[in-house]
Scaffold this active site. Structure first.
Site, PDB file in Angstrom:
ATOM      1  N   ASP A  21      -0.888   3.068   8.328  1.00  0.00           N
ATOM      2  CA  ASP A  21      -1.500   2.362   9.468  1.00  0.00           C
ATOM      3  C   ASP A  21      -0.727   2.469  10.783  1.00  0.00           C
ATOM      4  O   ASP A  21      -1.259   2.149  11.841  1.00  0.00           O
ATOM      5  CB  ASP A  21      -1.661   0.870   9.133  1.00  0.00           C
ATOM      6  CG  ASP A  21      -2.716   0.634   8.060  1.00  0.00           C
ATOM      7  OD1 ASP A  21      -3.548   1.540   7.848  1.00  0.00           O
ATOM      8  OD2 ASP A  21      -2.700  -0.442   7.432  1.00  0.00           O
ATOM      9  N   ASP A  68       1.491   0.512  11.891  1.00  0.00           N
ATOM     10  CA  ASP A  68       1.369  -0.808  12.519  1.00  0.00           C
ATOM     11  C   ASP A  68       2.644  -1.642  12.446  1.00  0.00           C
ATOM     12  O   ASP A  68       2.594  -2.865  12.502  1.00  0.00           O
ATOM     13  CB  ASP A  68       0.214  -1.585  11.863  1.00  0.00           C
ATOM     14  CG  ASP A  68       0.452  -1.827  10.375  1.00  0.00           C
ATOM     15  OD1 ASP A  68       1.348  -1.196   9.806  1.00  0.00           O
ATOM     16  OD2 ASP A  68      -0.280  -2.640   9.790  1.00  0.00           O
ATOM     17  N   ARG A  73       1.286  -5.205  -5.826  1.00  0.00           N
ATOM     18  CA  ARG A  73       1.281  -6.420  -5.007  1.00  0.00           C
ATOM     19  C   ARG A  73       1.672  -7.543  -5.966  1.00  0.00           C
ATOM     20  O   ARG A  73       1.221  -7.579  -7.102  1.00  0.00           O
ATOM     21  CB  ARG A  73      -0.090  -6.623  -4.377  1.00  0.00           C
ATOM     22  CG  ARG A  73      -0.407  -5.492  -3.404  1.00  0.00           C
ATOM     23  CD  ARG A  73      -1.386  -5.881  -2.327  1.00  0.00           C
ATOM     24  NE  ARG A  73      -1.209  -5.059  -1.133  1.00  0.00           N
ATOM     25  CZ  ARG A  73      -1.865  -3.910  -0.904  1.00  0.00           C
ATOM     26  NH1 ARG A  73      -2.725  -3.458  -1.770  1.00  0.00           N
ATOM     27  NH2 ARG A  73      -1.658  -3.226   0.210  1.00  0.00           N
ATOM     28  N   ASP A 120       4.349  -4.389   6.395  1.00  0.00           N
ATOM     29  CA  ASP A 120       4.887  -5.664   6.894  1.00  0.00           C
ATOM     30  C   ASP A 120       4.967  -6.744   5.818  1.00  0.00           C
ATOM     31  O   ASP A 120       5.873  -7.580   5.845  1.00  0.00           O
ATOM     32  CB  ASP A 120       4.131  -6.147   8.134  1.00  0.00           C
ATOM     33  CG  ASP A 120       2.653  -6.324   7.899  1.00  0.00           C
ATOM     34  OD1 ASP A 120       2.150  -5.859   6.852  1.00  0.00           O
ATOM     35  OD2 ASP A 120       1.998  -6.937   8.754  1.00  0.00           O
ATOM     36  N   ARG A 125      -7.237  -2.014   9.057  1.00  0.00           N
ATOM     37  CA  ARG A 125      -7.877  -3.344   9.111  1.00  0.00           C
ATOM     38  C   ARG A 125      -7.478  -4.085  10.383  1.00  0.00           C
ATOM     39  O   ARG A 125      -8.273  -4.773  10.981  1.00  0.00           O
ATOM     40  CB  ARG A 125      -7.474  -4.163   7.888  1.00  0.00           C
ATOM     41  CG  ARG A 125      -8.596  -4.238   6.873  1.00  0.00           C
ATOM     42  CD  ARG A 125      -8.258  -5.210   5.795  1.00  0.00           C
ATOM     43  NE  ARG A 125      -7.196  -4.686   4.969  1.00  0.00           N
ATOM     44  CZ  ARG A 125      -7.337  -4.323   3.699  1.00  0.00           C
ATOM     45  NH1 ARG A 125      -8.469  -4.465   3.100  1.00  0.00           N
ATOM     46  NH2 ARG A 125      -6.336  -3.829   3.012  1.00  0.00           N
ATOM     47  N   THR A 133       3.713   3.162   5.651  1.00  0.00           N
ATOM     48  CA  THR A 133       2.300   2.775   5.694  1.00  0.00           C
ATOM     49  C   THR A 133       1.533   3.788   6.537  1.00  0.00           C
ATOM     50  O   THR A 133       2.073   4.281   7.534  1.00  0.00           O
ATOM     51  CB  THR A 133       2.097   1.362   6.279  1.00  0.00           C
ATOM     52  OG1 THR A 133       0.734   1.209   6.679  1.00  0.00           O
ATOM     53  CG2 THR A 133       2.959   1.099   7.507  1.00  0.00           C
ATOM     54  N   GLY A 171       0.838  -1.212   0.000  1.00  0.00           N
ATOM     55  CA  GLY A 171       0.000   0.000   0.000  1.00  0.00           C
ATOM     56  C   GLY A 171       0.859   1.243   0.000  1.00  0.00           C
ATOM     57  O   GLY A 171       1.855   1.303   0.716  1.00  0.00           O
TER      58      GLY A 171
HETATM   59  P1  ADP Z   1       2.330  -4.068   2.695  1.00  0.00           P
HETATM   60  O1  ADP Z   1       3.801  -4.088   2.446  1.00  0.00           O
HETATM   61  O2  ADP Z   1       1.746  -2.706   2.553  1.00  0.00           O
HETATM   62  O3  ADP Z   1       1.982  -4.776   3.996  1.00  0.00           O
HETATM   63  P2  ADP Z   1       1.403  -6.425   1.192  1.00  0.00           P
HETATM   64  O4  ADP Z   1       1.089  -7.208   2.411  1.00  0.00           O
HETATM   65  O5  ADP Z   1       0.463  -6.457   0.052  1.00  0.00           O
HETATM   66  O6  ADP Z   1       1.620  -4.878   1.502  1.00  0.00           O
HETATM   67  O7  ADP Z   1       2.830  -6.921   0.664  1.00  0.00           O
HETATM   68  C1  ADP Z   1       3.425  -6.338  -0.463  1.00  0.00           C
HETATM   69  C2  ADP Z   1       4.155  -7.369  -1.270  1.00  0.00           C
HETATM   70  O8  ADP Z   1       5.197  -7.967  -0.505  1.00  0.00           O
HETATM   71  C3  ADP Z   1       3.320  -8.561  -1.716  1.00  0.00           C
HETATM   72  O9  ADP Z   1       2.534  -8.298  -2.854  1.00  0.00           O
HETATM   73  C4  ADP Z   1       4.394  -9.585  -2.032  1.00  0.00           C
HETATM   74  O10 ADP Z   1       4.984  -9.352  -3.284  1.00  0.00           O
HETATM   75  C5  ADP Z   1       5.425  -9.298  -0.932  1.00  0.00           C
HETATM   76  N1  ADP Z   1       5.218 -10.255   0.168  1.00  0.00           N
HETATM   77  C6  ADP Z   1       4.241 -10.263   1.101  1.00  0.00           C
HETATM   78  N2  ADP Z   1       4.331 -11.334   1.909  1.00  0.00           N
HETATM   79  C7  ADP Z   1       5.391 -12.055   1.463  1.00  0.00           C
HETATM   80  C8  ADP Z   1       5.995 -13.297   1.849  1.00  0.00           C
HETATM   81  N3  ADP Z   1       5.533 -14.013   2.871  1.00  0.00           N
HETATM   82  N4  ADP Z   1       7.066 -13.696   1.142  1.00  0.00           N
HETATM   83  C9  ADP Z   1       7.555 -12.994   0.112  1.00  0.00           C
HETATM   84  N5  ADP Z   1       7.018 -11.836  -0.313  1.00  0.00           N
HETATM   85  C10 ADP Z   1       5.962 -11.361   0.347  1.00  0.00           C
END
Ligand code: ADP
Length: 319
Positions: free
Chosen positions: A127, A129, A72, A103, A171, A125, A11
């Site tokens: 958030d 968080d 993503r 995260d 969330r 972010t 995000g």
């Molecule tokens: P944010 O970073 O805002 O929390 P996301 O949770 O959508 O957003 O994570 C962003 C991107 O990070 C995901 O689309 C994916 O490419 C990568 N990612 C998330 N979780 C994992 C994981 N367990 N292993 C490898 N890459 C990950």
């Protein structure tokens, strides 16, 4: 290290541009080349990578969003995807990576580090968080956006003597709702970290009404449930004219506040310092106004908690 990369992922949040600018300028200041990776991990896998010069990050410090775009990418959750990403980095001789995101993005960075490619995480972010930092980049701007909305809604709430439910983002984390509720003088703040009793919400509204209050504002974090549903319940049980406002994605945009720009500049530059010191697998943060860094794994293992004292204060001030 003579060459590093930077990407934004997950995000978006206001201030990411200021962080990119800091990474690029700090690296160039130390005679290190910087490559921008476009569209997060998706662009890493497909090789959308371009060398960034000082001027490429000019005129972005005040802009919301991210000039590197974000995405993503499910493929990155597979080891094969990550190995492809590392291949792209190796091809260009890039030796370290700054990942700006939340995260999920940190998880990707940790996994890359495990494969031998050093990454440093920068918390971006709205958030707020991410454990190990008091604030994340974008939180202050989003908070001010929400406050601006609450103040405006308050005017019309008073004129029409209405109850307003305002749903804000979050969330899993209630920081934005809590800070905005406190700063906006909300009667009730509902956050995912604290269970609530609808009877008590209604009782409080009734007490306020009996005291002659002209309006009420209830701030709800989206993780608690739908603001529309909560508004319906309130209207049905109290008979007070109730309106709902779901603030949505306006909370993600806008020019970053000075606080976010400064935070992003400090954190982005610190991430470069760590990489140049040969330290991968770290996440930078700010605690008690001091720059800190922690093991990313440790950050990912920790659970975000909301400031209990601040929550209690919000309760005491909204009797
Ligand atoms: P944010 O970073 O805002 O929390 P996301 O949770 O959508 O957003 O994570 C962003 C991107 O990070 C995901 O689309 C994916 O490419 C990568 N990612 C998330 N979780 C994992 C994981 N367990 N292993 C490898 N890459 C990950």
């Amino acid at each position: 290290m003579k060459r590093i990369g930077v990407l934004t992922s997950g995000g978006d949040s206001p201030g990411m541009n200021a962080a990119i600018r800091a990474v690029v300028r700090k690296a160039i200041y130390h005679d290190v080349e910087v490559y921008g990776i476009y569209q997060g991990y998706a662009g890493l896998i497909s090789g959308q990578i371009k060398k960034l010069e000082i001027g490429d990050v000019g005129d972005i410090i005040h802009r919301g969003g991210t000039m590197l775009y974000t995405a993503r990418c499910l493929e990155f959750k597979t080891e094969e995807g990550r190995k492809q990403g590392i291949e792209q980095l190796n091809k260009l001789g890039i030796e370290g990576l700054v990942v700006i995101g939340g995260d999920g993005s940190y998880r990707g960075a940790q996994k890359l580090t495990e494969l031998g490619f050093p990454c440093v995480g920068v918390p971006g972010t709205i958030d707020n968080d991410i454990p190990g930092t008091d604030f994340t980049i974008g939180f202050d701007t989003a908070l001010n956006t929400v406050i601006d909305a609450i103040d405006k809604i308050r005017d019309t709430a008073t004129s029409h003597e209405r109850t307003y439910v305002i749903e804000v983002m979050g969330r899993h984390a209630g920081d934005l709702a809590l800070w905005a509720g406190l700063a906006g003088g909300a009667e009730t703040i509902l956050i995912p970290e604290v269970d609530h009793d609808m009877n008590e919400v209604v009782a409080k509204l009734n007490r306020g009404h009996e005291r002659g209050k002209k309006h009420s504002i209830i701030v709800v974090a989206e993780g608690v449930g739908s603001g529309v549903e909560i508004g319906k319940k309130i209207q049905e049980t109290t008979n007070f004219e109730t309106r709902v406002s779901v603030l949505g994605h306006i909370q993600r945009g806008g020019s970053p506040t000075a606080t976010d720009r400064v935070l992003a500049s400090r954190l982005g530059a610190r991430a470069v310092e760590l990489l140049l010191d040969g330290k991968g697998g770290r996440a930078v943060g700010i605690q008690q106004n001091q720059l800190v860094d922690h093991d990313i794994m440790e950050i990912l293992d920790r659970k975000h908690t909301v400031d209990e004292k601040m929550y209690n204060l919000s309760q005491e001030l909204s009797i």
